[in-house]
Design a protein around this motif. Structure first.
Motif, mmCIF file in Angstrom:
data_model
loop_
_atom_site.group_PDB
_atom_site.id
_atom_site.type_symbol
_atom_site.label_atom_id
_atom_site.label_comp_id
_atom_site.label_asym_id
_atom_site.label_seq_id
_atom_site.Cartn_x
_atom_site.Cartn_y
_atom_site.Cartn_z
ATOM 1 N N GLY A 1 25.274 64.535 18.024
ATOM 2 C CA GLY A 1 26.443 65.199 18.380
ATOM 3 C C GLY A 1 26.512 65.305 20.053
ATOM 4 O O GLY A 1 27.368 65.324 20.872
ATOM 5 N N ASN A 2 25.179 65.472 20.620
ATOM 6 C CA ASN A 2 25.121 65.729 22.083
ATOM 7 C C ASN A 2 25.280 64.421 22.713
ATOM 8 O O ASN A 2 25.635 64.482 23.937
ATOM 9 N N GLN A 3 24.353 63.488 22.034
ATOM 10 C CA GLN A 3 24.757 62.220 22.652
ATOM 11 C C GLN A 3 26.231 61.808 22.845
ATOM 12 O O GLN A 3 26.723 60.966 23.994
ATOM 13 N N LYS A 4 27.070 62.033 21.782
ATOM 14 C CA LYS A 4 28.444 61.798 22.099
ATOM 15 C C LYS A 4 29.241 62.171 23.087
ATOM 16 O O LYS A 4 29.828 61.577 23.684
ATOM 17 N N THR A 5 28.853 63.727 23.360
ATOM 18 C CA THR A 5 29.348 64.387 24.514
ATOM 19 C C THR A 5 28.821 63.660 25.707
ATOM 20 O O THR A 5 29.460 63.286 26.706
#
Ligand SMILES: Nc1nc2c(ncn2[C@@H]2O[C@H](COP(=O)(O)OP(=O)(O)O)[C@@H](O)[C@H]2O)c(=O)[nH]1
Ligand SMILES: [Mg+2]
Length: 249
Positions: free
Chosen positions: A68-72
């Motif tokens: 999820g952090n990488q999507k951001t």
């Protein structure tokens, strides 16, 4: 910039306060135009340090997980005009000094993605990679190469470079919010036919650079195997894999 292409480094961070400044100090600013840190609701001083270092910082209100952090991160890099995006863990495990080499491989137009491999060369165990992680890495890589019809030295590095085109085209929102995100993203890139290069990279293991325990590693390993089996069955036309549904190229 390299050959007029804007180079962005993204740092998906979770409790990186102790290692962030050391990581940033070695990012080559002469070619890197933008550094973005996304903080996944860390419990430490990560955000304050990122601010003091002048990084563009985005903070999640709640912990979303590594994927999820990488999507951001990737979304923010595209919005801020990146042509080349290098994802680097801010835990000082991988040397930032290879950013220019990885970006150069992309601007050569021979590759659409570059992975920095800890396995190419002989440095992983010497750098302190635990034996169980090394053996698991080799076994998973062997299995994945067979299932995915590829010849990579590892699928598990946290140091990866992508062109803007790849990031725009891959449906990253379909990938997990957990650690298996990296593996699913790579499988999507392979399915879309993107050219993946590798570069050898030293690695360092010390307490702040490695927090994933055996239980989470096992969950990750099973997720990786599931992704590869899904890929093989989908490619063989035996079972439709939702992840790979009509991936645009
Ligand atoms: N967003 C997020 N990232 C995490 C979490 N746990 C670990 N990470 C990050 O995931 C990356 C890989 O974890 P790490 O413990 O370094 O794994 P290892 O180096 O492969 O042993 C690091 O950059 C961590 O900061 C989490 O709960 N959420
Ligand atoms: Mg690490």
């Amino acid at each position: 910039m390299i050959e007029n292409r804007r180079v962005t480094v993204i740092l998906p961070a979770y409790n990186a306060a102790k290692t962030l400044a050391r990581t940033c100090a070695e990012i080559p600013r002469d070619i890197v135009d933008d550094i973005i840190l996304t903080d996944d609701a860390s419990c430490d001083e990560t955000v304050a340090i990122a601010g003091a270092l002048g990084l563009h910082t985005i903070r999640h209100e709640h912990n979303r997980g590594y994927g999820g952090n990488q999507k951001t991160c990737y979304q923010a890099a595209l919005e801020r005009g990146a042509d080349i995006v290098v994802m680097l863990h801010p835990d000082y495990q991988y040397t930032p000094r290879l950013v220019p080499a990885m970006a150069s491989m992309l601007v050569s137009d021979h590759y659409d993605a570059v992975l920095a491999s800890r396995i190419l060369g002989r440095g992983a165990l010497a750098g302190g990679m635990p034996l169980y992680k090394y053996v698991a890495n080799r076994a998973l890589t062997f299995t994945q190469n067979i299932l995915m019809g590829a010849k990579l030295s590892e699928y598990h590095s946290g140091y990866r470079a992508w062109t803007r085109e790849v990031l725009e085209r891959l449906p990253l929102d379909r990938c997990s919010d957990d650690f298996v995100f990296d593996n699913q993203m790579l499988a999507l890139a392979m399915h879309a036919g993107y050219r993946i290069g590798e570069i050898s990279c030293p690695t360092k293991y010390f307490p702040e650079a490695s927090s994933i325990n055996l239980r989470r590693s096992v969950i990750y390993g099973l997720g990786v195997l599931g992704t590869s089996v899904q890929y093989r069955l989908h490619r063989a036309g035996l079972r439709h894999g939702k992840l790979f549904d009509e991936v645009p190229r």
